[in-house]
Design a protein around this motif. Structure first.
Motif, PDB file in Angstrom:
ATOM      1  N   GLU A 126       0.865  -1.183   0.000  1.00 15.21           N
ATOM      2  CA  GLU A 126       0.000   0.000   0.000  1.00 15.21           C
ATOM      3  C   GLU A 126       0.899   1.229   0.000  1.00 15.21           C
ATOM      4  OE1 GLU A 126      -2.043  -0.356   3.716  1.00 15.21           O
ATOM      5  OE2 GLU A 126      -3.489  -1.786   2.926  1.00 15.21           O
ATOM      6  N   CYS A 127       0.610   2.183  -0.873  1.00 19.98           N
ATOM      7  CA  CYS A 127       1.345   3.447  -0.932  1.00 19.98           C
ATOM      8  C   CYS A 127       0.345   4.572  -0.703  1.00 19.98           C
ATOM      9  CB  CYS A 127       2.021   3.602  -2.293  1.00 19.98           C
ATOM     10  SG  CYS A 127       3.234   2.328  -2.649  1.00 19.98           S
ATOM     11  N   ILE A 128       0.613   5.426   0.268  1.00 19.14           N
ATOM     12  CA  ILE A 128      -0.333   6.476   0.659  1.00 19.14           C
ATOM     13  C   ILE A 128       0.327   7.831   0.507  1.00 19.14           C
ATOM     14  CG2 ILE A 128      -1.810   7.338   2.516  1.00 19.14           C
ATOM     15  CD1 ILE A 128      -1.664   4.398   3.634  1.00 19.14           C
ATOM     16  N   ASP A 129      -0.343   8.739  -0.222  1.00 17.29           N
ATOM     17  CA  ASP A 129       0.239  10.062  -0.455  1.00 17.29           C
ATOM     18  C   ASP A 129      -0.150  11.048   0.642  1.00 17.29           C
ATOM     19  OD1 ASP A 129      -2.340  11.056  -1.089  1.00 17.29           O
ATOM     20  OD2 ASP A 129      -1.935  11.143  -3.237  1.00 17.29           O
ATOM     21  N   SER A 130       0.317  12.271   0.517  1.00 18.53           N
ATOM     22  CA  SER A 130       0.105  13.289   1.558  1.00 18.53           C
ATOM     23  C   SER A 130      -1.351  13.737   1.677  1.00 18.53           C
ATOM     24  CB  SER A 130       1.002  14.502   1.303  1.00 18.53           C
ATOM     25  OG  SER A 130       0.702  15.078   0.043  1.00 18.53           O
ATOM     26  N   PHE A 131      -2.196  13.362   0.709  1.00 19.50           N
ATOM     27  CA  PHE A 131      -3.620  13.690   0.774  1.00 19.50           C
ATOM     28  C   PHE A 131      -4.438  12.521   1.334  1.00 19.50           C
ATOM     29  CE2 PHE A 131      -1.889  16.219  -2.748  1.00 19.50           C
ATOM     30  CZ  PHE A 131      -2.195  17.493  -2.283  1.00 19.50           C
ATOM     31  N   GLY A 132      -3.752  11.442   1.725  1.00 18.45           N
ATOM     32  CA  GLY A 132      -4.437  10.275   2.252  1.00 18.45           C
ATOM     33  C   GLY A 132      -4.949   9.324   1.189  1.00 18.45           C
ATOM     34  N   ARG A 133      -4.616   9.613  -0.069  1.00 15.50           N
ATOM     35  CA  ARG A 133      -5.040   8.731  -1.162  1.00 15.50           C
ATOM     36  C   ARG A 133      -4.090   7.535  -1.227  1.00 15.50           C
ATOM     37  NH1 ARG A 133      -5.043  13.330  -5.695  1.00 15.50           N
ATOM     38  NH2 ARG A 133      -2.874  13.154  -5.035  1.00 15.50           N
ATOM     39  N   ALA A 134      -4.647   6.373  -1.524  1.00 14.86           N
ATOM     40  CA  ALA A 134      -3.846   5.156  -1.499  1.00 14.86           C
ATOM     41  C   ALA A 134      -3.836   4.448  -2.846  1.00 14.86           C
ATOM     42  CB  ALA A 134      -4.385   4.204  -0.441  1.00 14.86           C
ATOM     43  N   ALA A 135      -2.748   3.730  -3.073  1.00 19.93           N
ATOM     44  CA  ALA A 135      -2.658   2.745  -4.148  1.00 19.93           C
ATOM     45  C   ALA A 135      -2.296   1.438  -3.465  1.00 19.93           C
ATOM     46  CB  ALA A 135      -1.578   3.138  -5.158  1.00 19.93           C
ATOM     47  N   TRP A 136      -2.845   0.334  -3.937  1.00 22.89           N
ATOM     48  CA  TRP A 136      -2.554  -0.938  -3.297  1.00 22.89           C
ATOM     49  C   TRP A 136      -2.467  -2.028  -4.356  1.00 22.89           C
ATOM     50  CZ3 TRP A 136      -6.681   2.169  -2.787  1.00 22.89           C
ATOM     51  CH2 TRP A 136      -7.917   1.722  -3.267  1.00 22.89           C
ATOM     52  N   SER A 137      -1.497  -2.908  -4.137  1.00 22.43           N
ATOM     53  CA  SER A 137      -1.315  -4.029  -5.046  1.00 22.43           C
ATOM     54  C   SER A 137      -2.246  -5.159  -4.660  1.00 22.43           C
ATOM     55  CB  SER A 137       0.139  -4.515  -5.006  1.00 22.43           C
ATOM     56  OG  SER A 137       0.388  -5.218  -3.800  1.00 22.43           O
ATOM     57  N   ASN A 138      -2.389  -6.087  -5.566  1.00 21.82           N
ATOM     58  CA  ASN A 138      -3.018  -7.351  -5.221  1.00 21.82           C
ATOM     59  C   ASN A 138      -2.065  -8.103  -4.308  1.00 21.82           C
ATOM     60  OD1 ASN A 138      -5.349  -7.137  -6.820  1.00 21.82           O
ATOM     61  ND2 ASN A 138      -4.167  -7.634  -8.640  1.00 21.82           N
ATOM     62  N   PRO A 139      -2.547  -9.039  -3.533  1.00 20.27           N
ATOM     63  CA  PRO A 139      -1.628  -9.869  -2.750  1.00 20.27           C
ATOM     64  C   PRO A 139      -0.778 -10.734  -3.689  1.00 20.27           C
ATOM     65  CG  PRO A 139      -3.896 -10.124  -1.976  1.00 20.27           C
ATOM     66  CD  PRO A 139      -3.948  -9.347  -3.246  1.00 20.27           C
ATOM     67  N   PHE A 140       0.504 -10.831  -3.369  1.00 22.51           N
ATOM     68  CA  PHE A 140       1.398 -11.713  -4.098  1.00 22.51           C
ATOM     69  C   PHE A 140       1.575 -12.968  -3.254  1.00 22.51           C
ATOM     70  CE2 PHE A 140       2.558  -7.498  -5.540  1.00 22.51           C
ATOM     71  CZ  PHE A 140       2.700  -7.676  -6.912  1.00 22.51           C
ATOM     72  N   ARG A 141       1.219 -14.093  -3.809  1.00 20.11           N
ATOM     73  CA  ARG A 141       1.423 -15.368  -3.108  1.00 20.11           C
ATOM     74  C   ARG A 141       2.908 -15.671  -3.129  1.00 20.11           C
ATOM     75  NH1 ARG A 141      -0.061 -20.979  -5.448  1.00 20.11           N
ATOM     76  NH2 ARG A 141       0.759 -22.279  -3.798  1.00 20.11           N
ATOM     77  N   LEU A 142       3.473 -15.933  -1.965  1.00 16.87           N
ATOM     78  CA  LEU A 142       4.910 -16.186  -1.856  1.00 16.87           C
ATOM     79  C   LEU A 142       5.200 -17.667  -2.013  1.00 16.87           C
ATOM     80  CD1 LEU A 142       5.641 -13.787   1.102  1.00 16.87           C
ATOM     81  CD2 LEU A 142       6.126 -13.397  -1.315  1.00 16.87           C
ATOM     82  N   LEU A 143       6.169 -17.958  -2.846  1.00  8.99           N
ATOM     83  CA  LEU A 143       6.612 -19.328  -3.063  1.00  8.99           C
ATOM     84  C   LEU A 143       7.981 -19.501  -2.433  1.00  8.99           C
ATOM     85  CD1 LEU A 143       5.592 -19.456  -6.827  1.00  8.99           C
ATOM     86  CD2 LEU A 143       4.251 -20.225  -4.861  1.00  8.99           C
ATOM     87  N   ASP A 144       8.395 -20.733  -2.226  1.00  5.48           N
ATOM     88  CA  ASP A 144       9.702 -20.986  -1.610  1.00  5.48           C
ATOM     89  C   ASP A 144      10.823 -20.285  -2.352  1.00  5.48           C
ATOM     90  OD1 ASP A 144       8.611 -22.491   0.410  1.00  5.48           O
ATOM     91  OD2 ASP A 144       8.866 -24.392  -0.638  1.00  5.48           O
ATOM     92  N   GLY A 145      10.766 -20.199  -3.674  1.00  3.59           N
ATOM     93  CA  GLY A 145      11.806 -19.561  -4.460  1.00  3.59           C
ATOM     94  C   GLY A 145      11.923 -18.061  -4.226  1.00  3.59           C
ATOM     95  N   ASP A 146      10.873 -17.434  -3.704  1.00  6.58           N
ATOM     96  CA  ASP A 146      10.895 -15.991  -3.432  1.00  6.58           C
ATOM     97  C   ASP A 146      11.786 -15.656  -2.251  1.00  6.58           C
ATOM     98  OD1 ASP A 146       9.032 -15.452  -5.458  1.00  6.58           O
ATOM     99  OD2 ASP A 146       7.348 -15.822  -4.096  1.00  6.58           O
ATOM    100  N   ARG A 147      12.106 -16.612  -1.426  1.00  9.52           N
ATOM    101  CA  ARG A 147      12.843 -16.378  -0.193  1.00  9.52           C
ATOM    102  C   ARG A 147      14.349 -16.538  -0.356  1.00  9.52           C
ATOM    103  NH1 ARG A 147       8.438 -16.268   3.028  1.00  9.52           N
ATOM    104  NH2 ARG A 147       6.754 -17.577   2.340  1.00  9.52           N
ATOM    105  N   SER A 148      14.793 -16.996  -1.499  1.00  9.66           N
ATOM    106  CA  SER A 148      16.234 -17.208  -1.676  1.00  9.66           C
ATOM    107  C   SER A 148      16.800 -16.371  -2.793  1.00  9.66           C
ATOM    108  CB  SER A 148      16.506 -18.672  -1.940  1.00  9.66           C
ATOM    109  OG  SER A 148      15.778 -19.127  -3.048  1.00  9.66           O
TER     110      SER A 148
END
Length: 96
Positions: free
Chosen positions: A74-96
């Motif tokens: 989630e990214c929130i600007d100085s006016f309180g407006r937000a942008a948010w990504s979808n959830p990214f499912r983490l796989l074992d390969g993402d950790r190395s």
């Protein structure tokens, strides 16, 4: 439409998420100028990065701790407006 089918899109009320990358156990995001970047994970983990008063951020990172199954940004600007990504499912390969 292909991006929507693959879940590769984000929602926004103003801020722009330029890039989200998961590599070597680190989630990195770059965005338009914002005051807060939240990395939302489970179970009850994550991180919040806040810009110093009167300043902005355009990037942030979160080091995965191990038990997370997803992360979203989630990214929130100085006016309180937000942008948010979808959830990214983490796989074992993402950790190395």
């Amino acid at each position: 439409l292909e991006g929507i089918k693959r879940g590769r899109f984000y929602s926004s009320r103003g801020p722009i998420i330029r890039n989200v990358e998961i590599k070597n156990g680190v989630v990195r995001v770059s965005s338009s100028p914002v005051v807060t970047i939240n990395f939302v994970c489970d179970p009850a983990r994550g991180k919040q990065i806040c810009a110093p008063y009167g300043d902005t951020l355009t990037q942030g990172e979160y080091v995965l701790r191990g038990p997370e199954t997803y992360v979203r940004v989630e990214c929130i600007d100085s006016f309180g407006r937000a942008a948010w990504s979808n959830p990214f499912r983490l796989l074992d390969g993402d950790r190395s």
